[in-house]
Design a protein around this motif. Structure first.
Motif, PDB file in Angstrom:
ATOM      1  N   GLU A 103      11.982  30.875  14.907  1.00 52.02           N
ATOM      2  CA  GLU A 103      11.727  29.792  15.873  1.00 52.02           C
ATOM      3  C   GLU A 103      10.790  28.739  15.293  1.00 52.02           C
ATOM      4  N   VAL A 104       9.820  29.203  14.487  1.00 47.86           N
ATOM      5  CA  VAL A 104       8.898  28.253  13.860  1.00 47.86           C
ATOM      6  C   VAL A 104       9.638  27.423  12.811  1.00 47.86           C
TER       7      VAL A 104
ATOM      8  N   ALA B 235      11.913  24.878  14.579  1.00 49.00           N
ATOM      9  CA  ALA B 235      11.119  23.786  15.160  1.00 49.00           C
ATOM     10  C   ALA B 235      10.634  22.863  14.051  1.00 49.00           C
ATOM     11  N   ASP B 236      10.221  23.473  12.952  1.00 44.35           N
ATOM     12  CA  ASP B 236       9.815  22.736  11.772  1.00 44.35           C
ATOM     13  C   ASP B 236      10.908  21.800  11.278  1.00 44.35           C
TER      14      ASP B 236
ATOM     15  N   TYR C 298      11.188  18.841  13.618  1.00 40.61           N
ATOM     16  CA  TYR C 298      10.085  17.898  13.430  1.00 40.61           C
ATOM     17  C   TYR C 298      10.175  17.210  12.077  1.00 40.61           C
TER      18      TYR C 298
ATOM     19  N   VAL D 234       5.899  30.556  21.311  1.00 39.10           N
ATOM     20  CA  VAL D 234       5.992  29.792  20.073  1.00 39.10           C
ATOM     21  C   VAL D 234       6.836  28.539  20.289  1.00 39.10           C
TER      22      VAL D 234
ATOM     23  N   LEU E 102       2.551  23.787  15.856  1.00 37.34           N
ATOM     24  CA  LEU E 102       3.238  24.818  15.088  1.00 37.34           C
ATOM     25  C   LEU E 102       2.603  24.929  13.711  1.00 37.34           C
TER      26      LEU E 102
END
Lengths: 704, 99
Positions: free
Chosen positions: A262-263, A266-267, A270, B51, B60
């Motif tokens: 998920e990180v 999302a990264d 972005y 998260v 993040l």
């Protein structure tokens, strides 16, 4: 989905449905109002618990329906609002999604826009507040950005109506074009793409049909989206190839990046956004917050923060209720004038019950609803002022520590404070809470924050039974008992019915802004109208039922002969259904110290708490006495002990709130059973507590 | 277009971001940060829901943040944004403070 027949009056232009999306403070509502004017109604979509407002406008021969999706930060299935927004777009298939963004905070707001694009719908980006971005020295190359995102971009200043016509043109143009559904073009990097290309063929083998490209499903599965994962599990079974492949992919990503998928995803989003913005947005120095930060030094300071907050609230609500007094009196006078006019012009002796129904039932009922309106309008104005200026977020920050201990959200404090004025607008104010769990637990305990209408009851009894020096402490005690029970109950609800991790408070702290009058008016009007429309009709019906209960059946003429008006009223009330219920409930209510008169008066008080005082006057043959009426106090002193008086106040504090509150809870929670739980639960609680206090008090009395 | 889609560090003003610390080297939770201090987010302790929610607000791993105020709840500056992080959450955000 409503089936739309081609309307010939459209001249052959197809009707268009658009969805309006955006972050909570993107100015979405302003644009919705500007687009649709006053043509709103509440849309009904299956499975939607959060209200979805709908409006429409005509443009170039097209009838355009605008659906105002709840404001969200993302499209995960994290909150009810997010799920509503996502499901609406996926299942109702709007022609265009207009994503409203705050231009001065582009990167964060584009994060939501990108997620809509991933749903494979045509997206129009509305860059709102472009004037602020401009003032900040931000130079946005919209045509370049538009190419990066493959979406049309319109610059707007929502509250000034700048750019609206262009937006309408763009909506119509985009909806006229053919849009082949295509998978998203954001590349998540080599490793993630490799996992996606392993998962997608697996997904294509299954019988899954989410009405969307498997790539989206694969991304959501990697992200660990609960609702998609459950769906895949249901269709393919726990041990399917897809899920075992997914497990391997998640592991590989974890190992490679040292971060969860998920990180990493999302990264990726972005990264894409920030890359695009670097090319297309020319930023100068950070200026937006320097002033705001300085104001915050004071307003959120450890020492002065809370006193300033309480002072502001006190001022605001004091002003609201003082200013609300006048129009309330006007409305009361207007309705009593209407009543007396009807009574006077009614032909003598013709259809008397009909006259009573119209005067005491209908007119009194409508008046009972409208009398709330001025206070509600003013309260909503006050809330709009707090929200639009940006102070509300600070208030939530200041109160978060205290509210966290109760298991509630910093923002829950505002409805509770309003509750001391009137529970009805307080319940409507719970909308500002994002999570449904917070919203419901706050809503259910709100009646315990003793409202203004209960004050006359306390004034009557405290004045009758307690010496001067005890009066203020006594009143304080009643209020504090209410707060204490509310706190305990809220904790209890959070531990049982609304279990789960307390909704973590993360929210934007917008820079302070001077609210515009137009914006304030729009917010106020929307909410006040909603109250009248939604609660109004039901309340009128309830007050008519209560009127029947307290006036029928009528005793025979012979029973009233020779009695004065006050005695006749007493005989009539005790003969009515309410009086009979009061009497038949006497055995049940005796253990809490109530006689039939108190119980009967309580039934009438369901319409509005302050009616209790008037009803007590009537059952005691004194006519409709006021809270400070000395004869009524005299009678009460003769009949009850101070312990009983205390118990009556306690019961009024805790038991079933007024009908308007119950209806408001029903409408706001979206389900009658929450309202029923509130009404029945609180009444039972009132009974139990009053029972303990009365019996305990009697026991102590005997011993001492 | 191609070079846009590569992974781009968002903390341009902090220079190049270090890869997230693997073994908790000098990481603290946001709770232990004082007003005025800056740090880089390293990890978020919590379920995928949390998260993703924080990610949607711009928090993040790899993101540079500055604590504007800490009184249990925290006001955080991320670039030109201000966010309130509630008491229940500050201890779940692990950061690597800047020297």
């Amino acid at each position: 989905m409503t089936v739309v027949a081609i309307d010939m009056t459209n001249g052959g232009h197809k009707p268009v449905t658009i969805a309006l999306a955006g972050n909570p403070n993107s100015g979405k509502t302003t644009i919705f109002n500007a687009l649709t004017g006053s043509r709103h109604h509440v849309g009904n979509y299956p499975g939607v618990t959060v209200e979805v407002e709908e409006g429409s406008f005509r443009h170039k021969g097209h009838e355009v329906t605008v659906v105002d999706l709840p404001g969200t930060y993302s499209l995960t299935a994290h909150s009810a609002d997010e799920l509503v927004a996502r499901n609406y777009v996926m299942h109702e298939d709007p022609d265009v999604v207009v994503c409203v963004l705050d231009s001065s905070n582009l990167e964060r707001h584009l994060y939501l826009a990108v997620q809509f694009m991933e749903l494979e719908v045509p997206v129009v980006l509305a860059f709102n507040m472009s004037d602020i971005a401009g003032a900040k020295g931000q130079d946005i190359d919209t045509s370049l950005l538009s190419r990066f995102f493959d979406a049309r971009i319109v610059s707007l200043v929502g509250h000034k109506g700048v750019g609206l016509e262009v937006l309408k043109d763009t909506i119509v143009e985009v909806s006229d074009q053919e849009h082949p559904r295509k998978p998203t073009y954001i590349s998540y990097g080599r490793e993630v793409e490799a996992e996606l290309s392993r998962l997608i063929p697996r997904l294509e083998e299954t019988s899954l049909d989410y009405g969307i490209h498997p790539r989206w499903l694969a991304i959501k599965l990697l992200e660990g989206d609960e609702s998609v994962t459950t769906y895949v599990k249901d269709v393919c079974g726990e041990s399917s190839d897809v899920l075992s492949e997914l497990g391997k992919s998640v592991n590989r990503i974890n190992v490679h990046f040292g971060d969860t998928p998920e990180v990493v995803i999302a990264d990726g989003r972005y990264g894409f956004i920030s890359g695009a913005c670097q090319e297309a947005v020319n930023m100068t120095v950070e200026t937006r917050h320097s002033m705001s930060d300085r104001i915050d030094e004071l307003l959120t300071s450890n020492i002065l923060g809370i006193p300033i907050f309480l002072g502001l609230m006190y001022l605001l609500f004091k002003m609201t209720f003082t200013m609300g007094e006048y129009p309330m009196v006007w409305i009361e006078n207007l309705f009593s004038w209407i009543s007396s006019t009807v009574v006077q012009s009614w032909p003598e002796g013709v259809a008397d019950p009909m006259r009573s129904l119209i005067v005491d039932g209908v007119i009194a009922g409508v008046g009972g609803v409208l009398v709330f309106v001025p206070t509600i309008v003013l309260l909503f104005f006050a809330i709009a002022l707090l929200e639009d200026s940006g102070y509300m977020a600070r208030a939530a920050f200041i109160m978060d520590g205290l509210m966290h201990k109760i298991g509630l959200h910093g923002k829950s404090f505002i409805p509770m404070l309003i509750g001391f004025g009137c529970t009805v607008p307080a319940i409507m104010a719970t909308r500002m809470l994002e999570s449904r769990r917070d919203r419901l637990s706050t809503m259910l305990v709100l009646p315990l924050f003793s409202c203004g209408a209960r004050l006359p009851i306390y004034t009557l009894f405290i004045g009758a039974f307690f010496a001067d020096k005890w009066r203020t402490p006594m009143l304080m005690m009643i209020y504090l008992i209410g707060i204490a029970i509310a706190v305990i109950l809220a904790r209890l609800l959070r531990a049982t019915l609304f279990k789960g991790e307390a909704e973590a408070l993360v929210m934007d702290l917008p820079p302070y802004r001077l609210p515009t009058f137009k914006g304030l008016m729009e917010h106020t009007w929307d909410r006040a109208w909603l109250f009248v429309r939604k609660a109004g009709t039901v309340i009128v019906v309830i007050s008519m039922i209560l009127w029947v209960l307290t006036s029928y059946p009528k005793p025979g003429e012979d029973k009233l002969e020779g009695l004065n008006a006050e005695d006749a009223a007493q005989v009539e009330l005790s003969y009515s259904v309410a009086g009979r219920i009061g009497k038949s409930f006497e055995p049940v209510m005796k253990p809490v110290g109530f006689d039939w008169k108190t119980t009967t008066a309580l039934i009438g008080a369901v319409a509005a708490k302050e009616v209790f005082v008037a009803q007590l006057g009537i059952v005691n043959s004194l006519g409709e006495g006021g809270a400070t009426s000395e004869p009524l106090r005299e009678v009460l002193r003769r009949q009850y002990s101070p312990l009983q008086a205390f118990c009556i106040m306690l019961f009024c504090l805790i038991s079933v709130p007024c009908a308007v509150t119950v209806v408001a809870t029903w409408k706001e929670s979206g389900a009658w059973y929450w309202a029923a739980l509130q009404a029945v639960g609180l009444t039972l609680l009132a009974y139990i507590i009053t029972f303990i206090v009365y019996q305990g008090g009697m026991l102590i009395g005997k011993v001492v | 277009m191609k070079d846009l889609c590569r992974w781009i560090s968002r903390n341009e003003d902090a220079g190049k971001a270090d890869p997230p610390a693997a073994g908790g080297e000098a990481t603290v939770s946001l709770r232990d940060m004082k007003a005025g201090e800056s740090a880089t987010v390293v990890e978020i302790h919590g379920g995928g829901g949390l998260v993703r929610r924080l990610a949607s607000m711009g928090i993040l791993p790899g993101v540079r943040v500055r604590v504007v105020k800490n009184s249990g709840s925290i006001i955080l500056a991320i670039k030109d944004n201000r966010l309130v992080i509630g008491r229940g959450m500050v201890k779940k955000v692990l950061v690597k403070p800047e020297e």
